[in-house]
Motif scaffolding. Structure first.
Motif, PDB file in Angstrom:
ATOM      1  N   ARG A   1      45.847  36.387  62.072  1.00 58.47           N
ATOM      2  CA  ARG A   1      46.363  37.511  61.297  1.00 58.47           C
ATOM      3  C   ARG A   1      46.953  37.035  59.976  1.00 58.47           C
ATOM      4  NH1 ARG A   1      50.727  42.156  63.309  1.00 58.47           N
ATOM      5  NH2 ARG A   1      50.546  43.464  61.433  1.00 58.47           N
ATOM      6  N   ALA A   2      47.660  35.915  60.015  1.00 55.33           N
ATOM      7  CA  ALA A   2      48.232  35.368  58.789  1.00 55.33           C
ATOM      8  C   ALA A   2      47.147  35.000  57.789  1.00 55.33           C
ATOM      9  CB  ALA A   2      49.096  34.149  59.116  1.00 55.33           C
ATOM     10  N   ASP A   3      46.080  34.355  58.263  1.00 56.37           N
ATOM     11  CA  ASP A   3      45.000  33.944  57.366  1.00 56.37           C
ATOM     12  C   ASP A   3      44.281  35.150  56.762  1.00 56.37           C
ATOM     13  OD1 ASP A   3      45.598  31.310  57.828  1.00 56.37           O
ATOM     14  OD2 ASP A   3      43.978  30.991  59.275  1.00 56.37           O
ATOM     15  N   ALA A   4      44.109  36.209  57.561  1.00 56.45           N
ATOM     16  CA  ALA A   4      43.469  37.415  57.040  1.00 56.45           C
ATOM     17  C   ALA A   4      44.323  38.051  55.948  1.00 56.45           C
ATOM     18  CB  ALA A   4      43.235  38.405  58.177  1.00 56.45           C
ATOM     19  N   TRP A   5      45.634  38.085  56.174  1.00 57.53           N
ATOM     20  CA  TRP A   5      46.534  38.646  55.161  1.00 57.53           C
ATOM     21  C   TRP A   5      46.513  37.799  53.893  1.00 57.53           C
ATOM     22  CZ3 TRP A   5      50.590  36.968  52.281  1.00 57.53           C
ATOM     23  CH2 TRP A   5      51.326  37.953  51.596  1.00 57.53           C
ATOM     24  N   ILE A   6      46.534  36.475  54.063  1.00 58.41           N
ATOM     25  CA  ILE A   6      46.530  35.571  52.911  1.00 58.41           C
ATOM     26  C   ILE A   6      45.294  35.802  52.048  1.00 58.41           C
ATOM     27  CG2 ILE A   6      46.120  33.144  52.297  1.00 58.41           C
ATOM     28  CD1 ILE A   6      49.029  33.669  52.623  1.00 58.41           C
ATOM     29  N   GLY A   7      44.157  36.096  52.669  1.00 57.85           N
ATOM     30  CA  GLY A   7      42.954  36.342  51.890  1.00 57.85           C
ATOM     31  C   GLY A   7      43.140  37.491  50.910  1.00 57.85           C
ATOM     32  N   GLY A   8      43.739  38.583  51.367  1.00 59.78           N
ATOM     33  CA  GLY A   8      43.994  39.712  50.482  1.00 59.78           C
ATOM     34  C   GLY A   8      45.056  39.405  49.441  1.00 59.78           C
ATOM     35  N   TYR A   9      46.112  38.729  49.880  1.00 56.58           N
ATOM     36  CA  TYR A   9      47.179  38.374  48.933  1.00 56.58           C
ATOM     37  C   TYR A   9      46.645  37.443  47.844  1.00 56.58           C
ATOM     38  CZ  TYR A   9      51.149  35.970  46.912  1.00 56.58           C
ATOM     39  OH  TYR A   9      52.037  35.420  46.016  1.00 56.58           O
ATOM     40  N   ALA A  10      45.851  36.455  48.234  1.00 57.58           N
ATOM     41  CA  ALA A  10      45.329  35.493  47.259  1.00 57.58           C
ATOM     42  C   ALA A  10      44.481  36.186  46.202  1.00 57.58           C
ATOM     43  CB  ALA A  10      44.521  34.414  47.971  1.00 57.58           C
ATOM     44  N   ALA A  11      43.726  37.190  46.613  1.00 61.60           N
ATOM     45  CA  ALA A  11      42.911  37.929  45.644  1.00 61.60           C
ATOM     46  C   ALA A  11      43.800  38.696  44.667  1.00 61.60           C
ATOM     47  CB  ALA A  11      41.971  38.873  46.375  1.00 61.60           C
ATOM     48  N   ARG A  12      44.863  39.317  45.177  1.00 59.78           N
ATOM     49  CA  ARG A  12      45.773  40.053  44.301  1.00 59.78           C
ATOM     50  C   ARG A  12      46.526  39.100  43.372  1.00 59.78           C
ATOM     51  NH1 ARG A  12      45.986  43.034  49.115  1.00 59.78           N
ATOM     52  NH2 ARG A  12      47.683  41.781  49.988  1.00 59.78           N
ATOM     53  N   TYR A  13      46.926  37.957  43.912  1.00 58.77           N
ATOM     54  CA  TYR A  13      47.625  36.947  43.102  1.00 58.77           C
ATOM     55  C   TYR A  13      46.725  36.440  41.978  1.00 58.77           C
ATOM     56  CZ  TYR A  13      49.688  32.291  42.154  1.00 58.77           C
ATOM     57  OH  TYR A  13      50.209  31.171  41.554  1.00 58.77           O
ATOM     58  N   ALA A  14      45.470  36.122  42.313  1.00 61.23           N
ATOM     59  CA  ALA A  14      44.542  35.616  41.292  1.00 61.23           C
ATOM     60  C   ALA A  14      44.252  36.669  40.227  1.00 61.23           C
ATOM     61  CB  ALA A  14      43.245  35.153  41.957  1.00 61.23           C
ATOM     62  N   ALA A  15      44.160  37.923  40.644  1.00 57.72           N
ATOM     63  CA  ALA A  15      43.900  38.989  39.675  1.00 57.72           C
ATOM     64  C   ALA A  15      45.050  39.142  38.681  1.00 57.72           C
ATOM     65  CB  ALA A  15      43.664  40.307  40.406  1.00 57.72           C
ATOM     66  N   ALA A  16      46.232  38.677  39.057  1.00 50.28           N
ATOM     67  CA  ALA A  16      47.417  38.809  38.205  1.00 50.28           C
ATOM     68  C   ALA A  16      47.696  37.551  37.382  1.00 50.28           C
ATOM     69  CB  ALA A  16      48.638  39.144  39.059  1.00 50.28           C
ATOM     70  N   TRP A  17      46.839  36.549  37.429  1.00 51.85           N
ATOM     71  CA  TRP A  17      47.063  35.342  36.628  1.00 51.85           C
ATOM     72  C   TRP A  17      46.969  35.670  35.149  1.00 51.85           C
ATOM     73  CZ3 TRP A  17      43.111  31.832  39.640  1.00 51.85           C
ATOM     74  CH2 TRP A  17      43.699  31.425  40.848  1.00 51.85           C
ATOM     75  N   ARG A  18      48.014  35.354  34.416  1.00 55.45           N
ATOM     76  CA  ARG A  18      48.028  35.568  32.974  1.00 55.45           C
ATOM     77  C   ARG A  18      48.782  34.426  32.305  1.00 55.45           C
ATOM     78  NH1 ARG A  18      49.314  40.361  35.418  1.00 55.45           N
ATOM     79  NH2 ARG A  18      47.791  42.057  35.165  1.00 55.45           N
ATOM     80  N   PRO A  19      48.380  34.073  31.082  1.00 56.74           N
ATOM     81  CA  PRO A  19      49.166  33.068  30.368  1.00 56.74           C
ATOM     82  C   PRO A  19      50.457  33.683  29.859  1.00 56.74           C
ATOM     83  CG  PRO A  19      47.467  33.943  28.926  1.00 56.74           C
ATOM     84  CD  PRO A  19      47.244  34.567  30.279  1.00 56.74           C
ATOM     85  N   PHE A  20      51.471  32.877  29.704  1.00 55.80           N
ATOM     86  CA  PHE A  20      52.643  33.342  28.978  1.00 55.80           C
ATOM     87  C   PHE A  20      52.214  33.647  27.532  1.00 55.80           C
ATOM     88  CE2 PHE A  20      54.960  31.081  32.356  1.00 55.80           C
ATOM     89  CZ  PHE A  20      55.945  32.015  32.643  1.00 55.80           C
ATOM     90  N   PRO A  21      52.784  34.658  26.916  1.00 57.71           N
ATOM     91  CA  PRO A  21      52.377  34.997  25.549  1.00 57.71           C
ATOM     92  C   PRO A  21      52.540  33.863  24.542  1.00 57.71           C
ATOM     93  CG  PRO A  21      53.652  36.789  26.501  1.00 57.71           C
ATOM     94  CD  PRO A  21      53.747  35.627  27.467  1.00 57.71           C
TER      95      PRO A  21
END
Length: 239
Positions: free
Chosen positions: A94-114
């Motif tokens: 269950r933890a690994d399944a949740w991490i898969g979704g979280y990792a996708a959301r985390y990666a989608a939010a990667w941005r450089p500092f201005p």
């Protein structure tokens, strides 16, 4: 009024500038906050984010110390948080399944500092060799540099996973300098953590620069140069 030794000067003509990644070039805390609040929208966001970042830091420290594998350190965060949120004891699946979704959301939010892209470009235009020294998984860290649009400028990457040494250990900095074929005295290292990044680099003979975006009072005994924005870096490195 501050006391203590004057900060160690940067070299008059550095030949390379290396950067930390998370918290220096990439807004890791912001991405993690966005991902975890989307995961648990009914929780108090301030408390949730604070606790999640604490768990991330603790698990990463254990990973870098060799106590946990990369998947284990990700898994233990959510198992602990789920228990604290009253969601019961999650098993590994269950933890690994949740991490898969979280990792996708985390990666989608990667941005450089201005304040990151401009100074990196300016230093590259001077002909300085640029790169990154970062603790963590090599594949993930390369993906981050790609996502924030700095891969062309920062093609040189040294990770703790590949070298077997993590910052602030001097070995990772020595490996990075050796890979460039440069003596440590000709290399500047910039990071947002005073002890791990700036002082860690200085202990290996590089010129460590502390990026302190909090812009708070200067600590007593500060022994490395401090900047409060990467926009200050090109000027700091101008003879």
């Amino acid at each position: 009024m501050t006391c203590g030794p004057a900060p160690r000067a940067v070299p008059p003509a550095p030949r390379a500038v290396l950067f930390d990644l998370d918290g220096t070039l990439l807004d890791h805390a912001g991405a993690a906050a966005e991902a975890i609040t989307a995961s648990f929208p009914d929780e108090d966001p301030e408390r949730l984010v604070r606790r999640w970042l604490e768990l991330v830091d603790a698990s990463v420290d254990r990973y870098l110390a060799g106590e946990l594998t990369f998947p284990e350190q990700r898994r233990i965060r959510i198992i602990t948080l789920a228990r604290e949120l009253g969601l019961g004891d999650w098993d590994e699946a269950r933890a690994d399944a949740w991490i898969g979704g979280y990792a996708a959301r985390y990666a989608a939010a990667w941005r450089p500092f201005p304040d990151a892209p401009g100074p990196v470009a300016a230093l590259a235009e001077r002909g300085l060799r640029l790169g990154v020294i970062t603790n963590g998984d090599a594949g993930q860290q390369r993906a981050k540099i790609e996502r924030i649009g700095l891969a062309e400028r920062l093609a040189y990457l040294v990770t703790s996973a590949e070298t077997g040494a993590a910052k602030p250990h001097p070995e990772i900095f020595r490996v990075a300098c050796a890979g460039l074929g440069l003596p440590a005295r000709d290399v500047v290292y910039v990071g947002d953590r005073l002890d791990v990044d700036a002082r860690g680099a200085a202990s290996a003979g590089l010129a460590g620069v502390w990026l302190d975006r909090s812009a708070g009072p200067v600590p007593d005994g500060l022994d490395v140069p401090r900047i409060t924005s990467l926009e200050e870096l090109p000027g700091l490195l101008t003879p």
